[in-house]
Design a protein around this motif. Sequence first.
Motif, PDB file in Angstrom:
ATOM      1  N   ARG A  35       1.793  -6.616  -9.384  1.00  0.00           N
ATOM      2  CA  ARG A  35       2.134  -5.947  -8.123  1.00  0.00           C
ATOM      3  C   ARG A  35       2.232  -6.909  -6.943  1.00  0.00           C
ATOM      4  NH1 ARG A  35      -3.045  -2.520  -5.765  1.00  0.00           N
ATOM      5  NH2 ARG A  35      -4.675  -4.036  -6.147  1.00  0.00           N
TER       6      ARG A  35
ATOM      7  N   LYS B 152     -14.581   8.639 -11.193  1.00  0.00           N
ATOM      8  CA  LYS B 152     -15.014   7.379 -10.577  1.00  0.00           C
ATOM      9  C   LYS B 152     -15.677   7.592  -9.212  1.00  0.00           C
ATOM     10  CE  LYS B 152     -11.864   3.898 -11.359  1.00  0.00           C
ATOM     11  NZ  LYS B 152     -10.490   3.330 -11.363  1.00  0.00           N
TER      12      LYS B 152
ATOM     13  N   TYR C 261       2.439   6.757  -5.340  1.00  0.00           N
ATOM     14  CA  TYR C 261       1.930   7.460  -4.162  1.00  0.00           C
ATOM     15  C   TYR C 261       2.966   8.529  -3.785  1.00  0.00           C
ATOM     16  CZ  TYR C 261      -1.343   3.554  -2.984  1.00  0.00           C
ATOM     17  OH  TYR C 261      -2.333   2.593  -2.961  1.00  0.00           O
TER      18      TYR C 261
ATOM     19  N   GLU D 107      -0.905   8.704 -11.323  1.00  0.00           N
ATOM     20  CA  GLU D 107      -0.591   7.378 -11.846  1.00  0.00           C
ATOM     21  C   GLU D 107      -0.587   7.368 -13.375  1.00  0.00           C
ATOM     22  OE1 GLU D 107      -3.825   5.049 -10.197  1.00  0.00           O
ATOM     23  OE2 GLU D 107      -3.796   6.250  -8.381  1.00  0.00           O
TER      24      GLU D 107
ATOM     25  N   ARG E 149       0.869  -1.194   0.000  1.00  0.00           N
ATOM     26  CA  ARG E 149       0.000   0.000   0.000  1.00  0.00           C
ATOM     27  C   ARG E 149       0.901   1.238   0.000  1.00  0.00           C
ATOM     28  NH1 ARG E 149      -4.510   0.958  -1.764  1.00  0.00           N
ATOM     29  NH2 ARG E 149      -5.390  -0.862  -0.706  1.00  0.00           N
TER      30      ARG E 149
ATOM     31  N   VAL F 285      -4.044   8.839 -13.862  1.00  0.00           N
ATOM     32  CA  VAL F 285      -5.097   8.788 -12.840  1.00  0.00           C
ATOM     33  C   VAL F 285      -4.675   9.672 -11.670  1.00  0.00           C
ATOM     34  CG1 VAL F 285      -6.311   7.271 -11.208  1.00  0.00           C
ATOM     35  CG2 VAL F 285      -5.742   6.451 -13.503  1.00  0.00           C
TER      36      VAL F 285
ATOM     37  N   ASP G  83     -10.964  10.590  -7.682  1.00  0.00           N
ATOM     38  CA  ASP G  83     -10.588   9.366  -8.402  1.00  0.00           C
ATOM     39  C   ASP G  83     -10.962   9.583  -9.869  1.00  0.00           C
ATOM     40  OD1 ASP G  83      -9.837   6.850  -9.109  1.00  0.00           O
ATOM     41  OD2 ASP G  83     -11.214   5.777  -7.777  1.00  0.00           O
TER      42      ASP G  83
ATOM     43  N   HIS H 153       1.467   3.176 -10.367  1.00  0.00           N
ATOM     44  CA  HIS H 153       0.527   3.714  -9.372  1.00  0.00           C
ATOM     45  C   HIS H 153       1.283   4.467  -8.273  1.00  0.00           C
ATOM     46  CE1 HIS H 153      -2.775   3.762  -6.543  1.00  0.00           C
ATOM     47  NE2 HIS H 153      -3.535   2.990  -7.285  1.00  0.00           N
TER      48      HIS H 153
ATOM     49  N   GLN I  42      -8.158  -6.914  -8.977  1.00  0.00           N
ATOM     50  CA  GLN I  42      -7.995  -5.503  -9.334  1.00  0.00           C
ATOM     51  C   GLN I  42      -6.508  -5.193  -9.587  1.00  0.00           C
ATOM     52  OE1 GLN I  42     -10.149  -2.228  -8.605  1.00  0.00           O
ATOM     53  NE2 GLN I  42      -8.942  -1.331  -6.965  1.00  0.00           N
ATOM     54  N   HIS I  43      -6.231  -4.461 -10.655  1.00  0.00           N
ATOM     55  CA  HIS I  43      -4.877  -4.000 -11.027  1.00  0.00           C
ATOM     56  C   HIS I  43      -3.928  -5.135 -11.433  1.00  0.00           C
ATOM     57  CE1 HIS I  43      -6.277  -0.143  -9.844  1.00  0.00           C
ATOM     58  NE2 HIS I  43      -5.751  -0.034  -8.645  1.00  0.00           N
TER      59      HIS I  43
ATOM     60  N   PHE J  84      -5.734  -2.552 -15.410  1.00  0.00           N
ATOM     61  CA  PHE J  84      -5.892  -1.481 -14.438  1.00  0.00           C
ATOM     62  C   PHE J  84      -7.342  -1.529 -13.953  1.00  0.00           C
ATOM     63  CE2 PHE J  84      -7.772   2.746 -13.878  1.00  0.00           C
ATOM     64  CZ  PHE J  84      -7.134   3.090 -12.704  1.00  0.00           C
TER      65      PHE J  84
ATOM     66  N   TRP K 274      -5.702  10.143  -7.759  1.00  0.00           N
ATOM     67  CA  TRP K 274      -6.503   9.424  -6.745  1.00  0.00           C
ATOM     68  C   TRP K 274      -6.077   9.793  -5.333  1.00  0.00           C
ATOM     69  CZ3 TRP K 274      -4.981   4.961  -3.522  1.00  0.00           C
ATOM     70  CH2 TRP K 274      -6.052   4.452  -2.778  1.00  0.00           C
TER      71      TRP K 274
HETATM   72  C1  BG6 Z   1      -6.669   3.801  -8.224  1.00  0.00           C
HETATM   73  C2  BG6 Z   1      -8.084   3.609  -8.692  1.00  0.00           C
HETATM   74  O1  BG6 Z   1      -5.798   3.730  -9.308  1.00  0.00           O
HETATM   75  O2  BG6 Z   1      -6.324   2.775  -7.295  1.00  0.00           O
HETATM   76  C3  BG6 Z   1      -8.997   3.626  -7.484  1.00  0.00           C
HETATM   77  O3  BG6 Z   1      -8.447   4.630  -9.612  1.00  0.00           O
HETATM   78  C4  BG6 Z   1      -8.564   2.568  -6.480  1.00  0.00           C
HETATM   79  O4  BG6 Z   1     -10.341   3.395  -7.901  1.00  0.00           O
HETATM   80  C5  BG6 Z   1      -7.104   2.806  -6.124  1.00  0.00           C
HETATM   81  O5  BG6 Z   1      -9.372   2.653  -5.330  1.00  0.00           O
HETATM   82  C6  BG6 Z   1      -6.518   1.821  -5.116  1.00  0.00           C
HETATM   83  O6  BG6 Z   1      -6.673   0.515  -5.540  1.00  0.00           O
HETATM   84  P1  BG6 Z   1      -6.218  -0.692  -4.625  1.00  0.00           P
HETATM   85  O7  BG6 Z   1      -6.620  -1.938  -5.340  1.00  0.00           O
HETATM   86  O8  BG6 Z   1      -4.718  -0.587  -4.462  1.00  0.00           O
HETATM   87  O9  BG6 Z   1      -6.914  -0.517  -3.302  1.00  0.00           O
END
Ligand code: BG6
Length: 299
Positions: free
Chosen positions: A86, A188, A163, A274, A56, A247, A215, A161, A81-82, A66, A249
Amino acid sequence: MPAETVQDVVTLTLGTSTVQVALKGATVFSYTHDGRERLFTSSKSSVHASDPAAIRGGVPICWPIFGPPDLSNPLYAQLKQHGFARTSSWELEGVQETDDAAEGVKAIFKLEPTEAIQAIYSQPFLLRYTVHLRPYSLSLALSVVNPSDAIAALAFQALLHAYFRLPDGVLPADVRVTPLESLVYADKVAPHDGKTKQPERRKVVDVDGPGGEVDRVYYRAPDRLELAFPAADEVVKVRKSGLPDAVLWNPGPAKGAKIGDMEDRGWERYVCLEPGLIEPFQFLDPGKTWEGGIEISFN
Ligand code: BG6
């Protein structure tokens, strides 16, 4: 020592800059520049492979999709997801250092299908990821090879992605992102559906949506983007290549508090910008290589 591997973490050092990369996901989870940490990674998240969850924070690699999988497409229906890049264990393929400090130091990571990946994803692929630390910047470059000798193209999305950690005293709502004016984006955040496209009318986009949540997927974003922290008189420059979209977020307090591996009030300490290849999917012919990446530097 410019490159060191301890357990499943690779550390590159160049003067006062360091970058740390977990073999889990080849995730860059720390980048210090001028002695200050520039990325956010939740203290509740483990960078080690013993914890199967994605890290995270830092810069997880989203590949081959994605967002949530398209359940109607059997190629992706079993993915999370994603995607799996990763969370998979990457191999450190090599480290390159030169005597020229300006050239910096590089680590190259590799991912090929493992049994666990083949159980959920049938396509052959070869991913390489180059983490390049230079005195004034960090470059992250992903390459995708379609090694198949059949005629089928390899279809994928890809996204880095990132941060970005905010300087002390700066909150997401204080962050200004440019230049996004007149780009088409999909929002979103409810009540929007994440699909309807609309033009961005603001010259400078502040990261402050309803309830603090933002988002948005910006399509065809310029290759030079900036995150400005006016209160701290600082700018992060993100130069992208091969990644047409971006993106923006931040979950805000309500959604942020529901993220299990988020540290207490962690969402106040970062903004995700991102760069990615989201729409349309890339179709890569057999034997071909695709490349995309970002360079992070400062004012
Ligand atoms: C972003 C998305 O790239 O990642 C969001 O646009 C999503 O919708 C965020 O909540 C985090 O994703 P995850 O899977 O790491 O919790």
